[in-house]
Design an enzyme around this catalytic site. Sequence first.
Site, PDB file in Angstrom:
ATOM      1  N   ASN A   1       0.878  -1.168   0.000  1.00  0.00           N
ATOM      2  CA  ASN A   1       0.000   0.000   0.000  1.00  0.00           C
ATOM      3  C   ASN A   1       0.912   1.213   0.000  1.00  0.00           C
ATOM      4  O   ASN A   1       1.478   1.570   1.025  1.00  0.00           O
ATOM      5  CB  ASN A   1      -0.909  -0.016   1.235  1.00  0.00           C
ATOM      6  CG  ASN A   1      -1.729   1.264   1.358  1.00  0.00           C
ATOM      7  OD1 ASN A   1      -1.771   2.074   0.420  1.00  0.00           O
ATOM      8  ND2 ASN A   1      -2.380   1.449   2.500  1.00  0.00           N
TER       9      ASN A   1
ATOM     10  N   LYS B   1       0.177   4.225  -0.310  1.00  0.00           N
ATOM     11  CA  LYS B   1      -0.451   5.439   0.251  1.00  0.00           C
ATOM     12  C   LYS B   1      -0.194   6.625  -0.691  1.00  0.00           C
ATOM     13  O   LYS B   1      -0.140   6.416  -1.902  1.00  0.00           O
ATOM     14  CB  LYS B   1       0.030   5.674   1.694  1.00  0.00           C
ATOM     15  CG  LYS B   1      -0.146   4.394   2.533  1.00  0.00           C
ATOM     16  CD  LYS B   1       0.043   4.579   4.009  1.00  0.00           C
ATOM     17  CE  LYS B   1      -0.139   3.229   4.704  1.00  0.00           C
ATOM     18  NZ  LYS B   1      -0.084   3.334   6.170  1.00  0.00           N
TER      19      LYS B   1
ATOM     20  N   HIS C   1      -9.476   1.315   4.673  1.00  0.00           N
ATOM     21  CA  HIS C   1      -8.214   1.472   5.399  1.00  0.00           C
ATOM     22  C   HIS C   1      -8.436   2.412   6.588  1.00  0.00           C
ATOM     23  O   HIS C   1      -9.226   3.347   6.502  1.00  0.00           O
ATOM     24  CB  HIS C   1      -7.131   2.019   4.468  1.00  0.00           C
ATOM     25  CG  HIS C   1      -5.767   1.977   5.080  1.00  0.00           C
ATOM     26  ND1 HIS C   1      -5.324   2.946   5.958  1.00  0.00           N
ATOM     27  CD2 HIS C   1      -4.778   1.067   4.974  1.00  0.00           C
ATOM     28  CE1 HIS C   1      -4.097   2.622   6.353  1.00  0.00           C
ATOM     29  NE2 HIS C   1      -3.745   1.496   5.781  1.00  0.00           N
TER      30      HIS C   1
ATOM     31  N   GLU D   1      -6.812   4.801   7.654  1.00  0.00           N
ATOM     32  CA  GLU D   1      -6.607   6.218   7.339  1.00  0.00           C
ATOM     33  C   GLU D   1      -7.849   6.803   6.668  1.00  0.00           C
ATOM     34  O   GLU D   1      -8.183   7.972   6.877  1.00  0.00           O
ATOM     35  CB  GLU D   1      -5.348   6.382   6.461  1.00  0.00           C
ATOM     36  CG  GLU D   1      -4.090   6.157   7.294  1.00  0.00           C
ATOM     37  CD  GLU D   1      -2.908   5.587   6.539  1.00  0.00           C
ATOM     38  OE1 GLU D   1      -2.874   5.641   5.304  1.00  0.00           O
ATOM     39  OE2 GLU D   1      -1.998   5.045   7.214  1.00  0.00           O
TER      40      GLU D   1
ATOM     41  N   GLU E   1      -5.434  -4.878  10.424  1.00  0.00           N
ATOM     42  CA  GLU E   1      -4.428  -3.848  10.690  1.00  0.00           C
ATOM     43  C   GLU E   1      -4.733  -3.162  12.019  1.00  0.00           C
ATOM     44  O   GLU E   1      -5.560  -2.241  12.062  1.00  0.00           O
ATOM     45  CB  GLU E   1      -4.426  -2.807   9.562  1.00  0.00           C
ATOM     46  CG  GLU E   1      -4.100  -3.389   8.202  1.00  0.00           C
ATOM     47  CD  GLU E   1      -3.454  -2.359   7.277  1.00  0.00           C
ATOM     48  OE1 GLU E   1      -2.398  -2.668   6.730  1.00  0.00           O
ATOM     49  OE2 GLU E   1      -3.997  -1.242   7.130  1.00  0.00           O
TER      50      GLU E   1
ATOM     51  N   GLY F   1       2.513   2.383  10.770  1.00  0.00           N
ATOM     52  CA  GLY F   1       3.466   3.476  10.616  1.00  0.00           C
ATOM     53  C   GLY F   1       4.154   3.876  11.905  1.00  0.00           C
ATOM     54  O   GLY F   1       4.786   4.921  11.983  1.00  0.00           O
TER      55      GLY F   1
ATOM     56  N   SER G   1       3.427  -2.113  10.194  1.00  0.00           N
ATOM     57  CA  SER G   1       4.882  -2.197  10.385  1.00  0.00           C
ATOM     58  C   SER G   1       5.452  -3.573  10.043  1.00  0.00           C
ATOM     59  O   SER G   1       6.397  -4.044  10.678  1.00  0.00           O
ATOM     60  CB  SER G   1       5.265  -1.787  11.814  1.00  0.00           C
ATOM     61  OG  SER G   1       4.818  -0.471  12.081  1.00  0.00           O
TER      62      SER G   1
ATOM     63  N   GLY H   1       5.088   1.303   4.642  1.00  0.00           N
ATOM     64  CA  GLY H   1       6.434   1.856   4.462  1.00  0.00           C
ATOM     65  C   GLY H   1       7.406   0.947   3.733  1.00  0.00           C
ATOM     66  O   GLY H   1       8.145   1.391   2.840  1.00  0.00           O
TER      67      GLY H   1
HETATM   68  P1  13P Z   1       3.061   0.437   7.645  1.00  0.00           P
HETATM   69  O1  13P Z   1       3.557  -0.872   7.053  1.00  0.00           O
HETATM   70  O2  13P Z   1       3.798   1.624   7.149  1.00  0.00           O
HETATM   71  O3  13P Z   1       2.921   0.360   9.121  1.00  0.00           O
HETATM   72  O4  13P Z   1       1.562   0.620   7.073  1.00  0.00           O
HETATM   73  C1  13P Z   1       0.692  -0.429   7.175  1.00  0.00           C
HETATM   74  C2  13P Z   1      -0.514  -0.101   6.393  1.00  0.00           C
HETATM   75  O5  13P Z   1      -1.265   0.788   6.746  1.00  0.00           O
HETATM   76  C3  13P Z   1      -0.760  -0.862   5.170  1.00  0.00           C
HETATM   77  O6  13P Z   1      -2.027  -0.600   4.673  1.00  0.00           O
END
Ligand code: 13P
Length: 250
Positions: free
Chosen positions: A9, A11, A94, A96, A166, A172, A212, A234
């Site tokens: 992802n 983002k 998601h 977010e 998640e 993150g 993460s 990330g």
């Molecule tokens: P990170 O791997 O950066 O923690 O993000 C996870 C995520 O939100 C994948 O959709």
Amino acid sequence: MRRPIIAGNWKMNKTPAEAAALVKELVPAVQNANCDVVVCVPAVCFSAVLEAAKGSNIRLGAQNMHFAKNGAFTGELSADMLSASGVTYVIIGHSERRQYFGETDKTVNLRTRAAVAAGITPIVCVGELKDERESGYTNAIVEYQTRMALTGLTQEEIKNVVIAYEPVWAIGTGLTATDEQANETIGVIRKAIEQSWGKEVADAVRIQYGGSMNPANVKGLMSQPEIDGGLIGGASLKAPDFTAVVMFDR
Ligand code: 13P
């Protein structure tokens, strides 16, 4: 046996040129992966990614979509538009989107159903906040989010949906759920699916862990019996890191 699925992802990262460069690096590196490989990219990168991934095992995913067929929804994209652009997976709900863009369990359900109707595989995200875990509500939250998201789909349709567990506190932050915590909560999600739609459906649904996940922790997480893959933030932005996650069994 469920086939693992690792999805990146990205983002709000990468221009089309940067996207093409990353995918060109990934193509030879992940060609022998023993899992499905997906990159969920900004819509402006769709065509660049499709071109760079042509003939490879890398599939194109989107990060969101609207539930309406078409109409006066300025700035939004429909499932048919995604499908016509080569998109075969879409992230829905998601955290977010839930936190910053007013996504609710109701709209997650509408989007999930619209994606399935258009032949796109939804990657439906569920997960608890930190204080919800600390208050002992994790199971109730993920059970509710999962059942709400899948309401109205047939058993056959649900078998092809991907769920991403998640925990919001792990996204993150560098904090990961332990292998056991992730496995346990994914087991709770699978049990909820079994109770509502039967064991055959629950055994078929692929449930990823996200939060993460990286080259250092992928092996431990993927060795857990309930965990069928990862949704990677990330660590999906750099070819060596995403490659190491995708090729977790080497
Ligand atoms: P990170 O791997 O950066 O923690 O993000 C996870 C995520 O939100 C994948 O959709």
